[in-house]
Design an enzyme around this catalytic site. Structure first.
Site, PDB file in Angstrom:
ATOM      1  N   TRP A   1      -6.056  -0.916  -1.046  1.00  0.00           N
ATOM      2  CA  TRP A   1      -6.201  -0.880  -2.499  1.00  0.00           C
ATOM      3  C   TRP A   1      -7.185  -1.968  -2.899  1.00  0.00           C
ATOM      4  CZ3 TRP A   1      -5.103  -4.944  -5.922  1.00  0.00           C
ATOM      5  CH2 TRP A   1      -5.391  -4.633  -7.268  1.00  0.00           C
TER       6      TRP A   1
ATOM      7  N   GLU B   1      -5.177   3.869  -2.062  1.00  0.00           N
ATOM      8  CA  GLU B   1      -4.366   3.833  -3.287  1.00  0.00           C
ATOM      9  C   GLU B   1      -5.240   3.719  -4.520  1.00  0.00           C
ATOM     10  OE1 GLU B   1      -1.764   0.415  -3.373  1.00  0.00           O
ATOM     11  OE2 GLU B   1      -0.826   1.001  -5.262  1.00  0.00           O
TER      12      GLU B   1
ATOM     13  N   LYS C   1      -5.856   3.966  -8.866  1.00  0.00           N
ATOM     14  CA  LYS C   1      -5.241   3.327 -10.029  1.00  0.00           C
ATOM     15  C   LYS C   1      -5.963   3.772 -11.291  1.00  0.00           C
ATOM     16  CE  LYS C   1      -3.799  -1.359 -11.262  1.00  0.00           C
ATOM     17  NZ  LYS C   1      -3.443  -2.656 -10.687  1.00  0.00           N
TER      18      LYS C   1
ATOM     19  N   ASP D   1       1.083   5.315  -6.348  1.00  0.00           N
ATOM     20  CA  ASP D   1       1.879   4.221  -6.908  1.00  0.00           C
ATOM     21  C   ASP D   1       2.416   4.686  -8.263  1.00  0.00           C
ATOM     22  OD1 ASP D   1       2.495   1.873  -8.560  1.00  0.00           O
ATOM     23  OD2 ASP D   1       1.641   0.668  -6.956  1.00  0.00           O
TER      24      ASP D   1
ATOM     25  N   HIS E   1       0.630   3.651 -11.512  1.00  0.00           N
ATOM     26  CA  HIS E   1      -0.827   3.756 -11.607  1.00  0.00           C
ATOM     27  C   HIS E   1      -1.365   4.967 -12.353  1.00  0.00           C
ATOM     28  CE1 HIS E   1      -1.749   0.724  -8.159  1.00  0.00           C
ATOM     29  NE2 HIS E   1      -0.961   0.240  -9.089  1.00  0.00           N
TER      30      HIS E   1
ATOM     31  N   HIS F   1       4.100   4.138  -3.370  1.00  0.00           N
ATOM     32  CA  HIS F   1       4.467   2.808  -3.824  1.00  0.00           C
ATOM     33  C   HIS F   1       5.430   3.021  -4.981  1.00  0.00           C
ATOM     34  CE1 HIS F   1       1.201  -0.161  -2.247  1.00  0.00           C
ATOM     35  NE2 HIS F   1       1.979   0.327  -1.310  1.00  0.00           N
TER      36      HIS F   1
ATOM     37  N   ASP G   1       1.560  -0.984 -16.244  1.00  0.00           N
ATOM     38  CA  ASP G   1       1.787  -1.097 -14.794  1.00  0.00           C
ATOM     39  C   ASP G   1       2.353  -2.483 -14.462  1.00  0.00           C
ATOM     40  OD1 ASP G   1       1.598  -0.723 -12.034  1.00  0.00           O
ATOM     41  OD2 ASP G   1      -0.475  -1.432 -11.985  1.00  0.00           O
TER      42      ASP G   1
ATOM     43  N   ASP H   1       5.037  -3.489 -12.748  1.00  0.00           N
ATOM     44  CA  ASP H   1       5.701  -3.736 -11.467  1.00  0.00           C
ATOM     45  C   ASP H   1       7.068  -4.397 -11.607  1.00  0.00           C
ATOM     46  OD1 ASP H   1       3.792  -2.811  -9.274  1.00  0.00           O
ATOM     47  OD2 ASP H   1       2.460  -4.019 -10.511  1.00  0.00           O
TER      48      ASP H   1
ATOM     49  N   ASP I   1       6.824  -1.341  -4.272  1.00  0.00           N
ATOM     50  CA  ASP I   1       5.771  -2.235  -4.759  1.00  0.00           C
ATOM     51  C   ASP I   1       6.114  -2.754  -6.145  1.00  0.00           C
ATOM     52  OD1 ASP I   1       3.485  -3.655  -5.241  1.00  0.00           O
ATOM     53  OD2 ASP I   1       2.168  -1.921  -5.471  1.00  0.00           O
TER      54      ASP I   1
HETATM   55  C1  RNT Z   1      -2.002  -3.046  -7.266  1.00  0.00           C
HETATM   56  C2  RNT Z   1      -1.479  -2.138  -6.221  1.00  0.00           C
HETATM   57  C3  RNT Z   1      -1.242  -2.785  -4.898  1.00  0.00           C
HETATM   58  C4  RNT Z   1      -0.582  -4.151  -4.973  1.00  0.00           C
HETATM   59  C5  RNT Z   1      -0.171  -4.735  -3.663  1.00  0.00           C
HETATM   60  C6  RNT Z   1       0.202  -6.169  -3.760  1.00  0.00           C
HETATM   61  O1  RNT Z   1      -2.067  -2.447  -8.496  1.00  0.00           O
HETATM   62  O2  RNT Z   1      -0.305  -1.520  -6.670  1.00  0.00           O
HETATM   63  O3  RNT Z   1      -0.518  -1.926  -4.092  1.00  0.00           O
HETATM   64  O4  RNT Z   1       0.522  -4.134  -5.822  1.00  0.00           O
HETATM   65  O5  RNT Z   1      -1.135  -4.509  -2.732  1.00  0.00           O
HETATM   66 ZN    ZN Z   2       0.757  -0.330  -5.255  1.00  0.00          ZN
END
Ligand code: RNT
Ligand code: ZN
Length: 423
Positions: A189, A230, A232, A263, A266, A290, A298, A300, A330
């Protein structure tokens, strides 16, 4: 026998009967759940810090908020915390490492010079724990990423640096796979994007495709390492344009036979990854997830047992996709006990899967085929309150991990004895 454990078995037997009436075998569900291995992210343990000690801000649009005491300061502490956390999660799982968690013995090793030798302690420990390792290139928290561009950077020198980092990391992933006898997933990513409206969306994407092809040029035995990419939608500082968007990587993964990593945070806020799984798996043999939780953006947050998580799990189970999807977590929350964050998120992922495995799937499918959508909806809603908790408790109990909230006392004890001594 504690009071709690004396009620687990009888409650389970009643639940077993209740599910059997709907044609669902709790025994089969529990046996299936035990085979699921989740890739648990190292970075919840230290707020995505890593051990390079460059004094560099994390950057890349990643934001970790909170300053709960006791974060792991060394690889040893992180490993110890992870061991403790996973002792409270039923099943056998994996650890997902980032390149920034290299151990270079106090020497500065550039990211384009990293090798398996810088992960020797991780490998030795994983062997001892019989743990599989996954891996990630680290394209943030670095001076050469400070302007928001890495693999798509206009400067060929910086691009080359990050290509070499990508290549090195795949070799490290292959070493993990070889040493541990378990295929490593190396996930790529990058943060590349723009805060404001770009004049040129095409150029950076053309550079990225070329750079990725260079990263992946070396054939690596897929029994040792597989790669995912990955995408986004946006990040902090890349609100207007992200080079590696969903469409970019969907096309890339399909044309280059890479795994696509979806993810949960994302996409647009009302867009969920659950609905994408059965489409993407038509064109790709394997994908990665993820699992995360965005709150308004986003962000997390720790994964909780939401409808969204439930629908992701349902898709994996209904589609019989569990052997084609590498489930990873994640998120990063520094405002609560970090071990608890690991345990809550991982247990929730497993709970969601178990609940999906206990769905009266055949009956629902039949109703749908018959066009009886009334009964389908009625049964779906009734299924929500079936005694799945009794099955979950039984699974935890027979897996030798604490039942219900009992794990929290363990985390509190660890906090008192270990975490509170870290200053
Ligand atoms: C970032 C991505 C990625 C990170 C990690 C730490 O938006 O989600 O996967 O969260 O690599
Ligand atoms: Zn991620």
């Amino acid at each position: 026998m504690t009071e709690q454990s004396s009620t687990i078995e009888p409650a389970y037997r009643l639940a077993e009967e209740r599910f059997a009436r709907l044609g669902v075998s709790t025994e089969q569900a529990v046996a299936k759940l035990a085979t699921v291995s989740i890739s648990i992210h190292c970075w919840q343990g230290d707020d995505v810090g890593g051990f390079e000690n460059m004094g560099q801000e994390i950057g890349g649009g990643l934001a970790v908020t909170g300053n709960y005491p006791g974060k792991a300061r060394t690889p040893e502490e992180l490993r110890r915390d992870f061991e403790k956390a996973t002792s409270l999660i039923p099943g056998k799982h994996r650890l997902n490492l980032h390149a920034s968690y290299a151990e270079t013995g106090g020497r500065r090793v550039e990211r384009d010079a990293l090798g398996p030798e810088h992960f020797g302690n991780w490998i030795a420990w994983a062997k001892e724990q019989n743990l599989g390792l996954d891996f990630n290139q680290t394209y943030f928290a670095h001076p050469k990423a400070a302007d928001g561009f890495t693999l798509a950077h206009p400067d060929p020198g910086i691009r080359r640096f990050w290509i070499d980092h990508g290549i090195r990391c795949r070799q490290i992933g292959a070493a993990f796979g070889r040493e541990l006898g378990k295929t490593c997933l190396t996930n790529l990513w990058i943060p590349d994007g723009m805060k404001d409206t770009p004049a040129d969306r095409r150029g950076p994407r053309e550079r990225l495709v070329e750079a990725l092809d260079a990263v992946f040029a070396q054939e690596i035995d897929t029994r040792l390492n597989v790669d995912s990419v990955e995408g986004k939608l946006f990040g902090i500082g890349s609100e207007s344009y992200v080079v590696g968007s969903h469409e970019f990587y969907l096309g890339y993964a399909i044309s280059r036979r890479k795994l696509l990593c979806l993810d949960a945070g994302h996409f647009h806020p009302t867009e969920t990854i659950a609905d994408k799984i059965s489409s993407v798996l038509l064109y790709l043999p394997q994908i990665a997830l993820h699992v995360s939780r965005g709150v308004r953006w986003d962000s997390d947050h720790v994964v909780t047992l939401t409808d969204e998580l439930q629908s992701i799990a349902q898709e994996l189970v209904r589609g019989n996709y569990l052997d084609r999807v590498r489930i990873g977590l994640d998120y990063f929350d520094a405002s609560i006990n970090r071990l608890a964050a690991w345990v809550i998120g991982a247990r929730n992922m497993l709970k969601a899967l178990l609940k999906a495995m206990l769905e009266p799937a055949e009956r629902l499918r039949r109703l749908e085929e018959e066009g009886d959508y009334t009964s389908r909806l009625a049964l779906q809603e009734e299924a929500r309150t079936l005694p799945f908790g009794a099955v979950w408790d039984f699974y935890c109990h027979t897996s030798g991990v604490p039942v219900g909230e009992d794990w929290l006392a363990e985390v509190k004890r660890y906090e008192r004895d270990v975490l509170s001594k870290r200053t």
